[in-house]
Design a protein around this motif. Structure first.
Motif, short mmCIF file in Angstrom:
data_model
loop_
_atom_site.label_atom_id
_atom_site.label_comp_id
_atom_site.label_asym_id
_atom_site.label_seq_id
_atom_site.Cartn_x
_atom_site.Cartn_y
_atom_site.Cartn_z
N ILE A 1 0.87 -1.17 0.00
CA ILE A 1 0.00 0.00 0.00
C ILE A 1 0.91 1.22 0.00
CG2 ILE A 1 -0.28 -0.12 2.53
CD1 ILE A 1 -2.91 1.17 0.01
N ASP A 2 0.78 2.07 -1.01
CA ASP A 2 1.66 3.23 -1.19
C ASP A 2 3.11 2.76 -1.24
OD1 ASP A 2 -0.63 4.86 -1.21
OD2 ASP A 2 -0.60 5.00 0.97
N THR A 3 3.94 3.18 -0.28
CA THR A 3 5.36 2.79 -0.30
C THR A 3 5.68 1.72 0.74
OG1 THR A 3 5.90 4.62 1.18
CG2 THR A 3 6.10 5.03 -1.19
N THR A 4 4.66 1.11 1.33
CA THR A 4 4.87 0.06 2.32
C THR A 4 4.61 -1.31 1.71
OG1 THR A 4 4.22 1.55 4.12
CG2 THR A 4 4.22 -0.79 4.60
N LEU A 5 5.61 -2.18 1.77
CA LEU A 5 5.53 -3.53 1.23
C LEU A 5 5.59 -4.53 2.37
CD1 LEU A 5 5.79 -5.63 -1.16
CD2 LEU A 5 8.26 -5.33 -0.93
N VAL A 6 4.66 -5.49 2.36
CA VAL A 6 4.65 -6.56 3.36
C VAL A 6 4.88 -7.88 2.64
CG1 VAL A 6 3.34 -7.69 5.20
CG2 VAL A 6 2.96 -5.27 4.72
N ILE A 7 5.80 -8.70 3.17
CA ILE A 7 5.97 -10.04 2.61
C ILE A 7 5.76 -11.07 3.72
CG2 ILE A 7 7.50 -9.28 0.76
CD1 ILE A 7 9.81 -10.59 2.32
N ALA A 8 5.05 -12.12 3.36
CA ALA A 8 4.82 -13.25 4.27
C ALA A 8 5.65 -14.42 3.76
CB ALA A 8 3.34 -13.62 4.29
N MET A 9 6.40 -15.02 4.66
CA MET A 9 7.34 -16.07 4.27
C MET A 9 7.04 -17.37 5.02
SD MET A 9 10.83 -13.79 4.30
CE MET A 9 10.28 -12.73 5.64
N ALA A 10 7.76 -18.42 4.63
CA ALA A 10 7.73 -19.67 5.37
C ALA A 10 8.24 -19.42 6.79
CB ALA A 10 8.60 -20.71 4.67
N SER A 11 8.02 -20.39 7.66
CA SER A 11 8.39 -20.27 9.08
C SER A 11 7.66 -19.13 9.78
CB SER A 11 9.91 -20.10 9.25
OG SER A 11 10.61 -21.16 8.64
N THR B 1 0.98 -19.33 7.01
CA THR B 1 0.28 -18.19 6.42
C THR B 1 -0.30 -18.58 5.06
OG1 THR B 1 1.81 -16.69 7.52
CG2 THR B 1 0.49 -15.78 5.72
N ARG B 2 -1.60 -18.38 4.90
CA ARG B 2 -2.28 -18.74 3.65
C ARG B 2 -2.66 -17.50 2.85
NH1 ARG B 2 -5.12 -23.25 1.42
NH2 ARG B 2 -3.64 -24.55 2.55
N SER B 3 -2.81 -16.36 3.49
CA SER B 3 -3.24 -15.17 2.76
C SER B 3 -2.83 -13.89 3.50
CB SER B 3 -4.75 -15.18 2.51
OG SER B 3 -5.45 -15.59 3.66
N LEU B 4 -2.74 -12.81 2.72
CA LEU B 4 -2.26 -11.52 3.21
C LEU B 4 -2.90 -10.41 2.39
CD1 LEU B 4 -0.06 -9.59 4.59
CD2 LEU B 4 1.40 -10.19 2.64
N ALA B 5 -3.32 -9.32 3.05
CA ALA B 5 -3.86 -8.16 2.33
C ALA B 5 -3.62 -6.91 3.16
CB ALA B 5 -5.35 -8.33 2.04
N CYS B 6 -3.20 -5.83 2.49
CA CYS B 6 -2.96 -4.54 3.16
C CYS B 6 -4.22 -3.69 3.17
CB CYS B 6 -1.85 -3.77 2.45
SG CYS B 6 -0.21 -4.46 2.70
N MET B 7 -4.38 -2.93 4.26
CA MET B 7 -5.53 -2.02 4.39
C MET B 7 -5.37 -0.84 3.42
SD MET B 7 -5.78 -1.71 8.54
CE MET B 7 -5.75 -3.18 9.59
N PRO B 8 -6.43 -0.45 2.73
CA PRO B 8 -6.36 0.71 1.82
C PRO B 8 -6.02 2.02 2.54
CG PRO B 8 -8.34 -0.58 1.39
CD PRO B 8 -7.74 -1.12 2.64
N ASP B 9 -6.34 2.12 3.84
CA ASP B 9 -6.03 3.36 4.55
C ASP B 9 -4.58 3.43 5.02
OD1 ASP B 9 -5.93 1.67 6.74
OD2 ASP B 9 -7.60 2.58 7.81
N GLY B 10 -3.79 2.37 4.70
CA GLY B 10 -2.37 2.40 5.01
C GLY B 10 -2.02 2.14 6.46
N GLN B 11 -2.99 1.74 7.28
CA GLN B 11 -2.74 1.58 8.71
C GLN B 11 -2.12 0.23 9.07
OE1 GLN B 11 -3.41 4.12 11.16
NE2 GLN B 11 -3.44 5.18 9.20
#
Length: 334
Positions: free
Chosen positions: A149-159, A185-195
């Protein structure tokens, strides 16, 4: 269902990802284990398959940059650009292992891909004649999911590892976290408000997380059980395969192997709606840019192994028209 449309010419194998175009509310990309990416017009009057892109192996990820260009990646390790009008495929480069996820960054004007080869890579399609890869960053584990979201990137990994990055400075993650959930972890989604972001596991739980590391913000995070059924006095727990945030209302949808989609208002910790149960798991979901449609990939997700495949139904792409059920309580006009 009167408020739903089933798209023609669905994939022959499980749906891996769904994404609506950034500007057109009716254009949809669908990647599948059947080695294709399908491009649809989902208009209510005459939904149709506009194009089909064949790959050498199962496709696990797809994305749009603009309404005219899509991207794909999967088991054959190639990063491809798809010209949606001419149906031309351009190979941008390779990972060393399966590409599990991808997303387009408007702020950096590039495609970001994550792989089981434990790297994040950045691609500029304008450099396709030379070398499209502009950055590569090693990660401590295989990447399963990414979202931004914007300039924030989240990655979900093994372990059960999570890294949070600022795209403007990729030298190291700004935060390193362990999942609040006990299982994969099976799924991931960022909030549109960036929080913050939501994440879900194979064990029927969703966690709501916040980026701000201050104790005040971190006290707001929580996790809850969902996508569970009691059958003959036995609790059956299902994986939560997909999450998607509503682009306007910041509520989110979850889809599970129990064949249900629920809408959640995470601010007040309430479920707003559960749609009628389907007989087949849901593997992927996506809202369109206006939040007026929800695309649902209805397909077998291998929870019961080969035994379940024998009774699995043909995959479907279902488009549900949305009403006020996706609005938080107290929203103006609700």
């Amino acid at each position: 269902m009167a408020d739903s449309t089933t798209l023609p010419s669905p994939p022959f194998d499980s749906v891996s990802a769904l994404h609506f175009a950034p500007s057109s509310p009716d254009r949809l990309l669908v990647s599948s284990w059947d080695t294709t990416v399908r491009y649809y017009d989902t208009s209510d009057t005459a939904p149709e398959l506009k194009a089909k892109f064949d790959h050498r192996a199962a496709v696990l990820a797809c994305a749009f940059s603009d309404d005219a260009h899509g991207y794909s990646g999967g088991l054959d390790t190639s990063v491809r650009e798809l010209d949606l009008s001419t149906e031309k495929i351009t190979n941008l480069g390779q990972h060393a292992d399966t590409i599990s996820s991808m997303s387009w960054s408007n702020s950096q004007n590039c495609l970001i891909t994550g792989s089981w080869d434990r790297t994040l890579r950045f691609w500029d399609p304008r450099l396709a004649q030379t070398s499209s890869q502009t950055q590569s960053h090693s990660t401590p584990e295989r990447i399963y999911h990414l979202d931004l979201i914007d300039t924030t990137l989240v990655i979900a990994m093994a372990s059960r590892l999570f890294h949070i990055y600022d795209l403007r400075n990729m030298s190291s993650p700004t935060q390193q976290r362990e999942s609040s959930l006990k299982y994969m972890t099976r799924s991931l989604a960022c909030m549109p408000d960036g929080q913050g972001y939501a994440t879900a596991s194979t064990e029927g739980r969703i966690a709501v997380e916040y980026f701000d590391p201050s104790p005040t913000s971190q006290e707001k995070k929580y996790a809850f059980k969902c996508h569970r059924q009691t059958v003959d006095d036995v609790d059956r727990v299902w994986p939560v395969n997909a999450l998607a945030f509503h682009p306007v209302y910041n509520t989110f949808a979850s889809a599970g192997s129990d064949g249900t989609v629920s809408i959640w208002d995470h601010k007040v910790k309430k479920r707003l709606r559960q749609y009628p149960k389907l007989n087949t798991p849901l593997s992927a979901i996506a809202f369109n840019k206006e939040g007026t449609k929800l695309a649902m990939g209805v397909s077998y997700t291998w929870d019961d192994g080969e035994r379940g495949l024998k009774t699995a139904q043909q995959p479907m792409i279902v488009i549900r028209k949305l009403g006020d059920e996706v609005k938080p309580k107290g929203w103006p006009g609700n």
